[in-house]
Enzyme design. Sequence first.
Site, PDB file in Angstrom:
ATOM      1  CE1 TYR A   1      -4.966   4.138   2.269  1.00  0.00           C
ATOM      2  CE2 TYR A   1      -4.609   5.949   3.703  1.00  0.00           C
ATOM      3  CZ  TYR A   1      -4.877   4.352   3.714  1.00  0.00           C
ATOM      4  OH  TYR A   1      -4.529   4.137   5.159  1.00  0.00           O
TER       5      TYR A   1
ATOM      6  NE  ARG B   1      -1.801   1.352   4.090  1.00  0.00           N
ATOM      7  CZ  ARG B   1      -3.541   1.083   5.178  1.00  0.00           C
ATOM      8  NH1 ARG B   1      -4.214   0.451   4.512  1.00  0.00           N
ATOM      9  NH2 ARG B   1      -2.609   1.173   6.042  1.00  0.00           N
TER      10      ARG B   1
ATOM     11  CG  PHE C   1       2.951   4.875   2.866  1.00  0.00           C
ATOM     12  CD1 PHE C   1       3.504   4.956   2.840  1.00  0.00           C
ATOM     13  CD2 PHE C   1       1.590   5.553   3.180  1.00  0.00           C
ATOM     14  CE1 PHE C   1       3.885   6.437   2.118  1.00  0.00           C
ATOM     15  CE2 PHE C   1       1.690   6.799   2.233  1.00  0.00           C
ATOM     16  CZ  PHE C   1       2.318   7.134   2.000  1.00  0.00           C
ATOM     17  CG  ASP C   2      -1.605   4.866   6.486  1.00  0.00           C
ATOM     18  OD1 ASP C   2      -1.088   3.584   5.916  1.00  0.00           O
ATOM     19  OD2 ASP C   2      -2.609   4.857   6.341  1.00  0.00           O
ATOM     20  CB  THR C   3       2.672   4.788  11.089  1.00  0.00           C
ATOM     21  OG1 THR C   3       1.820   3.792  11.763  1.00  0.00           O
ATOM     22  CG2 THR C   3       3.490   5.127  12.918  1.00  0.00           C
TER      23      THR C   3
END
Length: 456
Positions: free
Chosen positions: A135, A117, A227-229
């Site tokens: 997203y 992702r 990636f989000d973190t």
Amino acid sequence: MTLIESTSGTLKDPAVVPPGLPVQPSTPIQRSTGLRAPVDTHTAIPVLDVTIPVFNEERDLEECLRRLHGHLRESFPHGFRITVADNASTDGTLKIAERVARELPELAVVHLDEKGRGNALRKVWLASPSPVLAYMDVDLSTDLAALAPLLAPLISGHSDLAIGTRLTRNSRVVRGPKREFISRGYNLMLHSFMGARFSDAQCGFKAIRADVAQQILPHTMDNSWFFDTELLVLAERCGLRVHEVPVDWIDDPNSSVDVVRTALADIRGMVRLTRDLVSGRIPIPELRAALARGPLPASSRIAEQSPRSSLFGQLVRFAAIGAASTLAYVLIFLFCRGFMDPQLANFLALLVTAIANTGANRRFTFGIQGGNPVRHHFEGLIVFGIGLALTSGALALVHSTTTPDRWGELLTVVAANLAATAVRFLLFRLWVFRQPAAQSAEPTTQAKTRTETAAS
């Protein structure tokens, strides 16, 4: 990476931007004015680009795309695009996306040969011409009614990044206890170890301004779920404003995500990101100078980092946290003692509660929210070693003189823990969370300088 044109479904040149739209130029780092201009919504370029990362989602994809497209057509007053980012699917996902793209002019399809992702979002977002990038997960677990409040502060210039959160009082969430426990535990670790302030790292419902993304994304490394973190931690370290939207969220029981493996990968990501921040691989000072909104948040200013000086207040807060830690220790010790020897049960119970205790005392007892949480936790583990020595020694002594029952062991370690608690408070106050006098005096000097400047 290839793009499928929405009107024909044919493969295009390896670029993410559809034909006829200009590529978003790379933004050079410039010193921030602390303000963000509102997004220009009177343009032929889609104001919003919503990315849907997918891997083997042939069952849910078409319904998701049509539902999201219909919602945007009815409720979003500006131009938009939906980008399907196919992450090396091996089923019919890509063909379904191509077919739907031939029907919906606002749909673009990107095929990537690599999974992940983070990899998909980084590539699509960096190449998108749209000023607002978002997203969401393909299962649309988040109610789309939250999309408008997610995007509004970015379009107005009020905020830089917006996230949906499932972990606030106003969120309404339906999911199993395992996912709830792992999610809350992971966010507790982020708050304790990395000083994070956002409430929900992994909700698949986020948006970011493209001018900010152009400068932050090149410094992210994770290609998967962490990636989000990583993005959120960097945003906070750079002094950006993160807007949180409570969401209604229903867990997809058919989700293919391995929650435990993802959680372990996130912990490894935390270790790697901490190393990158400490080593200086990520140029936080330069990014902060370019992106921060005026003065840094209060938690990052030196004046806000000074320990709360009242000894009585510190004792009261330390005692309250200590009582909660002791209760947690007792429960963990009794649970572990059912299938392991007392020394190991004591070690695990003390380790878990020591980490949480250090984080809680750092934040609430001594009023430190910025600074270097990694160093504080490292020093806290040294203090933990003293407590371990006291409790292990007490256990060894009582076992050498008698054969205690389970409650006798518990009474012994609790008594030793009380002695260790007094030592812990002194070490926290005089060493771990002690602030140099020079730093305490610096805000006064800065205030004096500002006063003199204003007077002149």
